[in-house]
Design an enzyme around this catalytic site. Structure first.
Site, PDB file in Angstrom:
ATOM      1  CD  GLU A 166      -2.623   1.035   2.729  1.00 31.63           C
ATOM      2  OE1 GLU A 166      -2.765  -0.077   3.270  1.00 31.63           O
ATOM      3  OE2 GLU A 166      -3.152   2.062   3.172  1.00 31.63           O
ATOM      4  CD  GLU A 170      -4.005   7.567   5.141  1.00 32.31           C
ATOM      5  OE1 GLU A 170      -4.951   6.795   5.368  1.00 32.31           O
ATOM      6  OE2 GLU A 170      -2.973   7.598   5.836  1.00 32.31           O
TER       7      GLU A 170
END
Ligand SMILES: *[C@@H]1O[C@H](CO)[C@@H](O)[C@H](O)[C@H]1NC(C)=O
Ligand SMILES: *[C@@H]1O[C@H](CO)[C@@H](O)[C@H](O)[C@H]1NC(C)=O
Ligand SMILES: *[C@@H]1O[C@H](CO)[C@@H](O)[C@H](O)[C@H]1NC(C)=O
Ligand SMILES: *[C@@H]1O[C@H](CO)[C@@H](O)[C@H](O)[C@H]1NC(C)=O
Ligand SMILES: *[C@@H]1O[C@H](CO)[C@@H](O)[C@H](O)[C@H]1NC(C)=O
Ligand SMILES: *[C@@H]1O[C@H](CO)[C@@H](O)[C@H](O)[C@H]1NC(C)=O
Ligand SMILES: *[C@@H]1O[C@H](CO)[C@@H](O)[C@H](O)[C@H]1NC(C)=O
Ligand SMILES: *[C@@H]1O[C@H](CO)[C@@H](O)[C@H](O)[C@H]1NC(C)=O
Length: 367
Positions: A166, A170
């Site tokens: 991943e 964010e």
């Protein structure tokens, strides 16, 4: 980000009670023949379970999941939402038909400035997550987006592989001059010391479009904002004592999302990170009935084209090439489920339950 199973599992188990297809799966407890595919949430099934997110290491065999549609260079703009399938349950694996599927939640198009994809978050229905139908196996991807600006609300642009490699951008909504980067290897933080960076001093990320780039190459991972490099990770620095490269190295979907982190019951650390509890009486929420994040475009440049030859349609997993590192190869096999569309079997009801579960899982995302 990880899933908070402590929060979600009891709900999941209640929903799935009595369903044979609800068997859970992981890399030591593989799926049975009848329901050979392990979904991204760790449950066995067939059909849609075998498409995006299907974990080959927890499925019946390494080839139980459908091969992952190969990367294509593209710039996705959103004059309308025609290239987005609004419910991933009905995807048949044809990546030429749709660029994105909606895994949970609701999208609209603002129709302004030439069109913008709006991802919706409501108190009743939770957040929204989209996944690309094609995978990226190294390459550069840039999302031009505007984040939410509300405490407890997270906007995210990430790449996620089927075995949880991943790479994240964010944006906690309470800090609209900041952007955070993160990466994980098979769900684990590679090294505590160099994970989780925050870039500060951005021109308001709610009011202004910025270009957020992930440049993921075999030896380096680079994050940029508006073309300026803000962080670089060297693969060589992620090799652990036993020689395992804890660096994202498996084909990944691109995901865009807005999700509620500041909710009652969420772990305190998550709520704090997200900037507190969501205020559902915020004037922005009351005036439109939702929170949102906007996406103007996503530009993809595949990093592996020079390595392909012949008629490549997809990526597939093989046995480990080196310790704990699956071999990824190209294939010309079809990525489509047998026939078109979901079959009207007993799985349908279960898939409906899974959509509800997916929404719950989104609500339970934690850092
Ligand atoms: C895998 O699943 C089995 C059966 O549900 C469970 O007993 C086991 O603890 C799980 N293993 C891991 C590593 O989560
Ligand atoms: C996949 O979608 C494309 C574009 O809509 C279409 O032309 C093609 O026929 C579809 N392929 C299959 C096998 O359905
Ligand atoms: C954008 O246009 C479409 C098609 O005309 C319409 O259905 C939709 O409601 C519009 N979206 C907004 C947010 O106004
Ligand atoms: C292309 O193949 C070479 C040789 O196997 C490998 O070292 C390199 O990492 C590959 N590049 C990509 C982007 O997959
Ligand atoms: C490549 O394979 C796909 C899927 O089998 C097929 O539809 C397509 O016609 C093939 N293309 C070529 C150039 O062989
Ligand atoms: C890869 O290696 C790891 C660690 O040795 C092992 O747990 C895993 O089962 C292997 N996977 C495959 C597909 O061989
Ligand atoms: C797929 O690859 C195999 C062997 O590499 C080849 O024999 C076959 O013709 C290819 N099929 C298509 C549709 O390209
Ligand atoms: C997708 O479709 C399934 C099956 O009809 C339904 O149960 C589910 O609620 C839908 N999901 C969304 C997000 O609309």
């Amino acid at each position: 980000m990880h899933y908070s199973l402590a929060v979600v599992l009891p709900v999941v188990l209640a929903l799935l009670a009595g369903s044979a297809q609800g068997t859970s799966c992981n890399s030591t407890s593989l799926c049975p023949s009848a329901f050979p595919c392990c979904s991204e949430f760790g449950f066995c099934g067939k059909d849609a379970f075998c498409l995006g997110g299907c974990d080959p290491l927890a499925s019946k065999s390494l080839d139980a999941c459908k091969p992952s549609p190969v990367c294509e260079d593209a710039t996705h703009t959103f004059a309308n939402n025609n290239r987005i399938l609004s419910n991933a349950t009905f995807f048949d694996g044809n990546a030429s038909e749709y660029d994105w599927v909606v895994n949970s939640g609701t999208i609209i198009n603002t129709n302004s400035s030439g069109g913008e994809l709006a991802m919706i978050l409501t108190e009743a229905n939770g957040g929204t997550r989209l996944s690309s139908t094609r995978y990226l196996h190294y390459g550069t991807v840039t999302a031009r987006l505007k984040t939410g600006r509300w405490g407890g609300v997270i906007t995210a642009f990430i790449t996620m592989s089927d075995i949880r490699d991943e790479i994240d951008w964010e944006f906690p909504g309470a800090a609209t001059t900041e952007a955070q980067t993160n990466y994980f290897w098979q769900g684990y933080i590679p090294t505590e010391s160099n994970n989780g960076h925050t870039e500060k001093g951005l021109a308001d990320t709610f009011s202004n479009y910025h270009d957020y780039t992930i440049d993921w190459q075999p030896k380096t991972l680079t994050f940029s904002i508006d073309g300026k490099v803000v962080r670089t990770i060297n693969q060589a620095d992620t090799v652990d004592k036993s020689g395992v490269s804890r660096y994202p190295n498996t084909p990944s979907r691109i995901q865009l999302s807005i999700w509620p982190a500041g909710l009652p019951g969420a772990p305190p650390g998550t709520v704090e990170w997200a900037g507190g509890m969501i205020n559902w009486k915020d004037p922005d929420y009351l005036s439109t009935g939702h929170f949102y994040a906007l996406v103007k475009s996503v530009t993809i440049k595949c990093g592996d084209k020079a390595n392909r030859s012949g008629n490549v349609t997809a990526y597939k997993y093989g046995a480990n090439a080196t310790a704990e590192t699956p071999a990824i190869s190209f294939t010309n096999q079809t990525t489509l489920l047998n026939g078109a569309g979901p079959s009207l079997d007993s799985g349908l009801q279960f898939r409906g339950a899974m959509a509800a579960v997916a929404a719950l899982m989104m609500a339970a995302y934690i850092l």
